[in-house]
Design a protein around this motif. Structure first.
Motif, PDB file in Angstrom:
ATOM      1  N   ALA A 100       0.845  -1.197   0.000  1.00 34.98           N
ATOM      2  CA  ALA A 100       0.000   0.000   0.000  1.00 34.98           C
ATOM      3  C   ALA A 100       0.882   1.250   0.000  1.00 34.98           C
ATOM      4  O   ALA A 100       1.012   1.945   1.007  1.00 34.98           O
ATOM      5  N   ARG A 149       0.571   4.172  -1.225  1.00 34.46           N
ATOM      6  CA  ARG A 149      -0.043   5.481  -1.009  1.00 34.46           C
ATOM      7  C   ARG A 149      -0.162   5.790   0.477  1.00 34.46           C
ATOM      8  O   ARG A 149       0.031   6.934   0.905  1.00 34.46           O
ATOM      9  N   ALA A 208      -6.746   4.622  -1.210  1.00 33.28           N
ATOM     10  CA  ALA A 208      -6.178   3.276  -1.064  1.00 33.28           C
ATOM     11  C   ALA A 208      -7.316   2.271  -0.932  1.00 33.28           C
ATOM     12  O   ALA A 208      -7.976   2.220   0.109  1.00 33.28           O
ATOM     13  N   ALA A 243      -4.401  -5.117   0.396  1.00 33.32           N
ATOM     14  CA  ALA A 243      -4.308  -3.919  -0.440  1.00 33.32           C
ATOM     15  C   ALA A 243      -4.515  -4.276  -1.903  1.00 33.32           C
ATOM     16  O   ALA A 243      -3.746  -5.054  -2.481  1.00 33.32           O
ATOM     17  N   GLU A 250      -4.044  -2.350  -4.298  1.00 35.65           N
ATOM     18  CA  GLU A 250      -2.923  -1.735  -5.017  1.00 35.65           C
ATOM     19  C   GLU A 250      -1.821  -2.750  -5.282  1.00 35.65           C
ATOM     20  O   GLU A 250      -1.165  -2.714  -6.324  1.00 35.65           O
ATOM     21  N   PRO A 264      -2.043  -3.682  -9.401  1.00 37.70           N
ATOM     22  CA  PRO A 264      -1.576  -2.297  -9.382  1.00 37.70           C
ATOM     23  C   PRO A 264      -1.950  -1.492 -10.615  1.00 37.70           C
ATOM     24  O   PRO A 264      -1.891  -0.271 -10.577  1.00 37.70           O
ATOM     25  N   ARG A 288      -8.183  -0.390 -12.336  1.00 34.33           N
ATOM     26  CA  ARG A 288      -9.085   0.463 -11.574  1.00 34.33           C
ATOM     27  C   ARG A 288     -10.418  -0.269 -11.375  1.00 34.33           C
ATOM     28  O   ARG A 288     -10.862  -1.020 -12.231  1.00 34.33           O
TER      29      ARG A 288
END
Length: 431
Positions: free
Chosen positions: A266, A268, A289, A304, A306, A310, A313
């Motif tokens: 994570a 961010r 996040a 996560a 992300e 990664p 969306r």
């Protein structure tokens, strides 16, 4: 990266290791105790742990260093592979024959990382929760301990120091490990007892030496500890199932969770923690996040997104908000040839509590951060102090190694038809 693509796991990953404490040595200090009322928890005679717990502790120790995040992530990922291939199967700790193929420097480095991991496991069994690298003890070249720990018995007193040593040399003996433990305590722990660091006063210290002979497989664990001479209070062992809110210095909580969210991938959240700790231009407010929630062993964990995907969306349903279909995970993960094994996550209560607190601190600004926070302490999993307990863990289908601050290493993500999701906003929390 948080997920590690490996060859099929060997039997090692189903074996729980037991290490017997070879020696426990007390070293006097004046004054004693350094903080009135502090009573050190008793050092257990054994520690038992799943290999995933050792690999996770090695990664936890590595990610407390001051190094680029991408480098730390790669180092952390390697610990899972190193433990899998360089430690033998079986209930006792023994090095695999492949370790002899390593050059001396590489073997020393691996031994040092295992020593740091064993130290982290031991500190967790003692009830300590929060951690940081001890570089903040001294700005000079004076030698200092490796780590700082807080929480547990030292709450309201300050912090404790921990020096870690590991050796896998042909010269490893019981006497040598005892000497290493004692010598490193004298040089790197004792001079800093009573000193003040950003996380509080160092009121106690440990030096842990772990060694294993590469051919005879003799293994030794020596602990040298500050002696408390004036305490009339008997130390109580930390409760294995301890769970609740506890105070922690804000600076120490941020250091611990920076490491945790870095391991989870994570980035961010790591960026916002770095801004609170170090200043500079703040990250962009719109860098949210997202997490997916999974259930394992009767607990809920946050992973996560992300790190899992990664470059993807979420798509949105007007009436329900962001949503990710499990089929999308499987299709995309298969395309990238990444499995769902060995995923760092965080227990739901710990994740929700810290991230909500983090948003409040971000919204309030660096100048108004509180000195202490009240954060959850979670029960341990995959790490034990009683090797004779009934029902030895023989490697469940979905093993979990969990630490007191909430970080967990999930052996495998279970398939769920529709994963839940949460989205953290830097200034609004979870809305």
């Amino acid at each position: 990266m948080t997920i590690v693509a490996t060859a099929p796991a060997r039997a090692l990953w189903r074996a729980e290791k037991t290490v017997t404490r070879s020696g426990h040595h007390l070293r006097p200090h004046t004054p004693s105790p350094v903080s009135a009322g502090f009573v050190a928890p008793p050092v257990p005679t054994h520690i038992a742990f799943r290999p995933e717990a050792l690999a996770a502790s090695m990664a936890r120790a590595l990610t407390l260093r001051h190094a680029p995040d991408a480098m730390l992530e790669r180092w952390a990922r390697m610990q899972l592979l190193e433990v899998e291939y360089l430690v033998q199967d079986g209930a006792a700790f023994a090095l695999a024959p492949e370790v002899t193929a390593l050059a001396d420097a590489e073997r020393s480095g691996f031994a040092g990382r295992v020593g740091a991991g064993v130290t982290d496991l031991l500190m967790n069994t003692l009830g300590y929760t929060w951690r940081d690298n001890a570089v903040c003890l001294s700005a000079s070249l004076e030698p200092h301990a490796d780590f700082i720990y807080g929480g547990g018995a030292v709450s309201a007193h300050g912090v404790v120091l921990a020096e870690a040593h590991g050796s896998f040399a042909q010269a490893v003996t019981d006497g040598r490990m005892r000497c290493e433990s004692s010598a490193k305590y004298r040089r790197q722990v004792k001079p800093h007892i009573g000193s003040v660091c950003p996380h509080g006063k160092a009121v106690h210290g440990y030096s842990v030496a772990f060694g294993s002979h590469p051919t005879t497989h003799d293994t030794f664990l020596h602990v040298t500890e500050t002696k408390i001479t004036n305490s009339r209070k008997k130390a109580a062992p930390p409760a294995a199932a301890a769970r609740g809110l506890a105070p922690v210095a804000t600076s120490l909580a941020l250091a611990s969770h920076r490491s945790n969210f870095l391991l989870m991938g994570a980035s961010r959240i790591v960026a916002w923690i770095d801004w609170l700790r170090n200043g500079g231009p703040p990250p962009a407010d719109d860098l949210v996040a997202p997490f997916v929630t999974v259930q394992q062993g009767g607990q809920r964990f946050w992973v996560a997104l992300e790190a899992l995907l990664p470059f993807v969306r979420p798509w949105t349903r007007p009436d329900e908000g962001p949503f990710w279909a499990w089929e999308d995970f499987e299709r995309l993960l298969e395309a990238r040839r990444i499995g769902l094994d060995n995923v760092f996550a965080m227990e739901e209560w710990a994740a929700n509590s810290f991230l909500s607190t983090l948003s409040a601190m971000i919204d309030g600004g660096r100048e108004q951060m509180p000195a202490t926070l009240e954060l959850p302490v979670i029960a341990l999993s995959g790490l034990f102090t009683d090797p004779e307990r009934p029902g030895h863990d023989d490697g469940a289908r979905y093993p979990v190694a969990q630490f007191r601050d909430g970080l967990a290493l999930l052996g495998r993500l279970p398939r769920i038809e529709r994963p839940g999701s949460r989205i953290w906003s830097p200034r609004q929390g979870f809305g």
